[in-house]
Design a protein around this motif. Structure first.
Motif, PDB file in Angstrom:
ATOM      1  N   ASN A 118       0.792  -1.224   0.000  1.00  0.00           N
ATOM      2  CA  ASN A 118       0.000   0.000   0.000  1.00  0.00           C
ATOM      3  C   ASN A 118       0.830   1.282   0.000  1.00  0.00           C
ATOM      4  OD1 ASN A 118      -2.569  -1.278   0.056  1.00  0.00           O
ATOM      5  ND2 ASN A 118      -2.028  -1.937   2.106  1.00  0.00           N
ATOM      6  N   TYR A 119       2.131   1.163  -0.111  1.00  0.00           N
ATOM      7  CA  TYR A 119       3.001   2.322  -0.083  1.00  0.00           C
ATOM      8  C   TYR A 119       4.095   2.101  -1.115  1.00  0.00           C
ATOM      9  CZ  TYR A 119       6.601   5.456   1.832  1.00  0.00           C
ATOM     10  OH  TYR A 119       7.564   6.405   1.998  1.00  0.00           O
ATOM     11  N   ILE A 120       3.932   2.722  -2.275  1.00  0.00           N
ATOM     12  CA  ILE A 120       4.840   2.494  -3.395  1.00  0.00           C
ATOM     13  C   ILE A 120       5.368   3.836  -3.898  1.00  0.00           C
ATOM     14  CG2 ILE A 120       5.071   1.546  -5.726  1.00  0.00           C
ATOM     15  CD1 ILE A 120       2.618  -0.247  -5.003  1.00  0.00           C
ATOM     16  N   GLU A 121       6.687   3.964  -3.890  1.00  0.00           N
ATOM     17  CA  GLU A 121       7.314   5.162  -4.444  1.00  0.00           C
ATOM     18  C   GLU A 121       7.425   4.980  -5.952  1.00  0.00           C
ATOM     19  OE1 GLU A 121      11.047   5.610  -2.453  1.00  0.00           O
ATOM     20  OE2 GLU A 121      10.092   5.828  -0.493  1.00  0.00           O
ATOM     21  N   PHE A 122       7.205   6.063  -6.701  1.00  0.00           N
ATOM     22  CA  PHE A 122       7.294   5.980  -8.165  1.00  0.00           C
ATOM     23  C   PHE A 122       7.543   7.360  -8.747  1.00  0.00           C
ATOM     24  CE2 PHE A 122       2.964   7.128  -7.330  1.00  0.00           C
ATOM     25  CZ  PHE A 122       2.491   7.813  -8.451  1.00  0.00           C
ATOM     26  N   THR A 123       7.858   7.384 -10.025  1.00  0.00           N
ATOM     27  CA  THR A 123       8.076   8.632 -10.749  1.00  0.00           C
ATOM     28  C   THR A 123       7.072   8.704 -11.884  1.00  0.00           C
ATOM     29  OG1 THR A 123      10.439   8.530 -10.262  1.00  0.00           O
ATOM     30  CG2 THR A 123       9.772   9.983 -12.058  1.00  0.00           C
ATOM     31  N   TYR A 124       6.459   9.860 -12.026  1.00  0.00           N
ATOM     32  CA  TYR A 124       5.546  10.050 -13.149  1.00  0.00           C
ATOM     33  C   TYR A 124       5.856  11.362 -13.839  1.00  0.00           C
ATOM     34  CZ  TYR A 124       2.420  13.176 -10.396  1.00  0.00           C
ATOM     35  OH  TYR A 124       1.885  14.193  -9.664  1.00  0.00           O
ATOM     36  N   GLN A 125       5.336  11.494 -15.030  1.00  0.00           N
ATOM     37  CA  GLN A 125       5.503  12.718 -15.806  1.00  0.00           C
ATOM     38  C   GLN A 125       4.137  13.198 -16.234  1.00  0.00           C
ATOM     39  OE1 GLN A 125       8.213  12.444 -19.107  1.00  0.00           O
ATOM     40  NE2 GLN A 125       7.472  14.323 -20.025  1.00  0.00           N
ATOM     41  N   ILE A 126       3.894  14.471 -16.010  1.00  0.00           N
ATOM     42  CA  ILE A 126       2.664  15.086 -16.491  1.00  0.00           C
ATOM     43  C   ILE A 126       3.084  16.320 -17.274  1.00  0.00           C
ATOM     44  CG2 ILE A 126       2.285  16.288 -14.296  1.00  0.00           C
ATOM     45  CD1 ILE A 126      -0.774  15.969 -14.928  1.00  0.00           C
ATOM     46  N   GLY A 127       2.685  16.358 -18.544  1.00  0.00           N
ATOM     47  CA  GLY A 127       3.196  17.407 -19.412  1.00  0.00           C
ATOM     48  C   GLY A 127       4.710  17.253 -19.513  1.00  0.00           C
ATOM     49  N   GLY A 128       5.449  18.306 -19.270  1.00  0.00           N
ATOM     50  CA  GLY A 128       6.907  18.253 -19.315  1.00  0.00           C
ATOM     51  C   GLY A 128       7.557  18.117 -17.959  1.00  0.00           C
ATOM     52  N   GLU A 129       6.767  17.909 -16.911  1.00  0.00           N
ATOM     53  CA  GLU A 129       7.296  17.872 -15.552  1.00  0.00           C
ATOM     54  C   GLU A 129       7.400  16.438 -15.030  1.00  0.00           C
ATOM     55  OE1 GLU A 129       6.584  20.395 -11.465  1.00  0.00           O
ATOM     56  OE2 GLU A 129       5.128  20.509 -13.083  1.00  0.00           O
ATOM     57  N   VAL A 130       8.579  16.095 -14.507  1.00  0.00           N
ATOM     58  CA  VAL A 130       8.811  14.775 -13.918  1.00  0.00           C
ATOM     59  C   VAL A 130       8.720  14.925 -12.401  1.00  0.00           C
ATOM     60  CG1 VAL A 130      10.475  12.900 -13.649  1.00  0.00           C
ATOM     61  CG2 VAL A 130      10.262  14.064 -15.843  1.00  0.00           C
ATOM     62  N   ILE A 131       7.899  14.074 -11.779  1.00  0.00           N
ATOM     63  CA  ILE A 131       7.566  14.220 -10.358  1.00  0.00           C
ATOM     64  C   ILE A 131       7.783  12.909  -9.619  1.00  0.00           C
ATOM     65  CG2 ILE A 131       5.683  14.758  -8.747  1.00  0.00           C
ATOM     66  CD1 ILE A 131       4.440  16.413 -11.102  1.00  0.00           C
ATOM     67  N   GLN A 132       8.417  12.993  -8.446  1.00  0.00           N
ATOM     68  CA  GLN A 132       8.572  11.850  -7.544  1.00  0.00           C
ATOM     69  C   GLN A 132       7.321  11.796  -6.670  1.00  0.00           C
ATOM     70  OE1 GLN A 132      11.427   9.917  -7.711  1.00  0.00           O
ATOM     71  NE2 GLN A 132      11.924  11.257  -9.410  1.00  0.00           N
TER      72      GLN A 132
END
Length: 101
Positions: free
Chosen positions: A51-65
């Motif tokens: 239930n606790y997963i770290e990940f990286t995503y991108q929305i538009g041109g922004e990369v977010i932890q």
């Protein structure tokens, strides 16, 4: 086999061979409610528990932890806050991350 047949065979092989490309780590989730493309880096996921997963995503041109809280269907991004899905893309993102764990 003469040289002409040999060269013809090489040319035919080169034209029909499928190139091997490195797979991108970015999985497309769809468009956000603001119209930006959403991607998840499927190599970035760190499973602390189901239930606790770290990940990286991108929305538009922004990369977010971020951190997904699967049981709550929410995620937290440092400096941004806690979010619930507001689009099919962000729901797909949470589903994708949580199903990998």
């Amino acid at each position: 086999m003469n040289v002409k047949h040999f060269l013809t065979a090489i040319a035919a092989t080169a034209l029909t061979a499928t190139p091997v490309l490195a797979e991108s780590p970015w999985a497309y989730m769809g468009e956000s409610s603001s119209g930006e493309s959403v991607y998840v880096n499927n190599r970035s996921m760190v499973f602390r528990n189901r239930n606790y997963i770290e990940f990286t995503y991108q929305i538009g041109g922004e990369v977010i932890q971020a951190v997904a809280y699967c049981d709550e269907n929410r995620w937290y991004a440092s400096g941004y806050g806690t979010y619930s899905p507001q689009s099919r893309a962000t729901q797909n993102m949470i589903n994708f991350v949580c199903s990998a764990g």
